[in-house]
Design a protein around this motif. Sequence first.
Motif, PDB file in Angstrom:
ATOM      1  N   SER A 183     -13.831  -5.278   7.304  1.00 58.19           N
ATOM      2  CA  SER A 183     -12.656  -6.075   6.949  1.00 58.19           C
ATOM      3  C   SER A 183     -12.405  -6.028   5.444  1.00 58.19           C
ATOM      4  N   ILE A 184     -13.477  -6.119   4.665  1.00 61.18           N
ATOM      5  CA  ILE A 184     -13.358  -6.092   3.210  1.00 61.18           C
ATOM      6  C   ILE A 184     -12.801  -4.752   2.734  1.00 61.18           C
ATOM      7  N   LEU A 185     -13.284  -3.658   3.312  1.00 63.19           N
ATOM      8  CA  LEU A 185     -12.828  -2.328   2.935  1.00 63.19           C
ATOM      9  C   LEU A 185     -11.329  -2.174   3.170  1.00 63.19           C
ATOM     10  N   SER A 186     -10.851  -2.700   4.287  1.00 62.86           N
ATOM     11  CA  SER A 186      -9.425  -2.593   4.604  1.00 62.86           C
ATOM     12  C   SER A 186      -8.569  -3.390   3.619  1.00 62.86           C
ATOM     13  N   ILE A 187      -9.153  -4.443   3.038  1.00 62.38           N
ATOM     14  CA  ILE A 187      -8.402  -5.287   2.105  1.00 62.38           C
ATOM     15  C   ILE A 187      -8.362  -4.694   0.707  1.00 62.38           C
ATOM     16  N   VAL A 188      -9.493  -4.177   0.221  1.00 61.12           N
ATOM     17  CA  VAL A 188      -9.581  -3.788  -1.199  1.00 61.12           C
ATOM     18  C   VAL A 188      -9.246  -2.322  -1.474  1.00 61.12           C
ATOM     19  N   SER A 189      -9.286  -1.461  -0.466  1.00 66.62           N
ATOM     20  CA  SER A 189      -9.101  -0.028  -0.725  1.00 66.62           C
ATOM     21  C   SER A 189      -7.710   0.284  -1.269  1.00 66.62           C
ATOM     22  N   GLY A 190      -6.679  -0.280  -0.664  1.00 63.18           N
ATOM     23  CA  GLY A 190      -5.311  -0.018  -1.101  1.00 63.18           C
ATOM     24  C   GLY A 190      -5.049  -0.473  -2.527  1.00 63.18           C
ATOM     25  N   PRO A 191      -5.317  -1.754  -2.868  1.00 63.52           N
ATOM     26  CA  PRO A 191      -5.120  -2.215  -4.241  1.00 63.52           C
ATOM     27  C   PRO A 191      -5.911  -1.412  -5.272  1.00 63.52           C
ATOM     28  N   SER A 192      -7.141  -1.032  -4.935  1.00 61.20           N
ATOM     29  CA  SER A 192      -7.975  -0.270  -5.875  1.00 61.20           C
ATOM     30  C   SER A 192      -7.349   1.093  -6.165  1.00 61.20           C
ATOM     31  N   LEU A 193      -6.873   1.769  -5.131  1.00 61.69           N
ATOM     32  CA  LEU A 193      -6.250   3.076  -5.320  1.00 61.69           C
ATOM     33  C   LEU A 193      -4.926   2.958  -6.078  1.00 61.69           C
ATOM     34  N   THR A 194      -4.206   1.860  -5.875  1.00 65.29           N
ATOM     35  CA  THR A 194      -2.956   1.647  -6.599  1.00 65.29           C
ATOM     36  C   THR A 194      -3.217   1.525  -8.094  1.00 65.29           C
ATOM     37  N   ILE A 195      -4.201   0.707  -8.461  1.00 73.08           N
ATOM     38  CA  ILE A 195      -4.549   0.543  -9.870  1.00 73.08           C
ATOM     39  C   ILE A 195      -5.063   1.858 -10.450  1.00 73.08           C
ATOM     40  N   LEU A 196      -5.857   2.578  -9.663  1.00 74.84           N
ATOM     41  CA  LEU A 196      -6.403   3.862 -10.115  1.00 74.84           C
ATOM     42  C   LEU A 196      -5.285   4.851 -10.423  1.00 74.84           C
ATOM     43  N   SER A 197      -4.245   4.848  -9.610  1.00 74.43           N
ATOM     44  CA  SER A 197      -3.128   5.776  -9.833  1.00 74.43           C
ATOM     45  C   SER A 197      -2.418   5.483 -11.147  1.00 74.43           C
TER      46      SER A 197
END
Length: 446
Positions: free
Chosen positions: A53-67
């Motif tokens: 559940s945690i992975l599904s929540i944080v993966s998108g925001p993390s990749l957005t900031i990384l971009s």
Amino acid sequence: MVDFSTILMLTIFLFSIALMLWRPKGINETIPVSIGAAFIVILGIVDFKDLKSILSIVSGPSLTILSTIMMSIVLESIGFFKWIAQNIILKSNNSGIRLYIYINLLCFFMTMLFNNDGSILITTPIIIHIIRFLSFKPHQYIPYLISGALIATASSAPIAVSNISNLIALKIVGLDLNSYVKIMFIPSMLGILTISILLFLLFRKHIPKQLGFITLNEKMTNPFTHPLDPSVKNEIDRNLFKICIAVVVMTRGAFFVLSPLGIPLEMIGLLGAFVLILIRWVKTKAGIKDVIFNSPWHTLIFAFSMYVLVYGLKNAGLNTLIISSFGNIVELGTFHATLSMGLLTTIMSNIFNNLPAVMIGTLAITEMDLNITLLQVAYLANVIGSDIGSLLTPIGTLATLLWMFILKKHHIKMTWGKYIGVTVLVVPAALIVSLLSLYLWVLLIL
């Protein structure tokens, strides 16, 4: 009643946060947080179902900031920050007040285009180069440096895509990006303006009326560079510059246009970064090596591990404690929800950092059985507390700690006492202005 598992979880959490902020021997902040997260998984406080559940929540925001960080690396490589540093001095037209305004605007827009941590990394060295090039006295440094830091960090509040904790929490409460901006932009902007105005009034005697700089030709020969690549000395390709800036702005705009259509933010951000890298390659034949090696890939692990720690606190009963203490107050209505959650997150942020604070607060309000309007207002008050209220102490945000590290690296003395001596006169007022504005704005538009 507090049991052994709760005490153990709290001990692991506090120890991990302390090491993250202290960073002995310069270790990356991801290491202590990841070790702490591993311990609570091994102890069974957070199980594998929670991890999914945690992975599904944080993966998108993390990749957005990384971009966005990838984009900043490309822009830095084509001389964008050198160009900004030179033009801020030229546009200031020998006025210290204009310079103050332009530096505040620079820090605001850098956070808007990228993110708060990236903005601190970009703007602080630029400001240091400018004030040293202009031969300012040490007491004249402070208005420009501290206003730049506070504005850059607070400016992550108006739009959610400038701060990873905002993006993660946004997903939890089910608020879309456009709705966030509709409700949040005005209140947070009033808070940011309050910070800028109060700092100007506080330091007006230290801001030089005339910069007294030398001739234009001498000024333009000064090498302004960003520390990420101090070897950059060539003039920028203006056509390439314009194209790259257009891509960044279009990507930012696409977040708001395409996300309502169901397109994930991280896909938009990564596509924008890819286009920018491709354009640079076509124009300059520069490869992708610098982007790969300079991008903070550990951000993915950091965000995941931090959320595991917060989820461990939730499982250990912290949410229950917050709900029992604040739930009845929040349920009284929008005014009480705004002030109570904004102040709670401010206090937690200044004790153990704003990233876990906003996550803890958001998880708590999702379990208070609030109606959707009250839930979202309480969440937005959380964001104001974590983005503006957290500026009271250096420990409040990683961006502020990074700022102090950069100052130390450049031999500029900034003690915690000096910092808090300024923020205590500015941040509480900005926090209250933002929270009350949020309450009044919600009454007007909802």
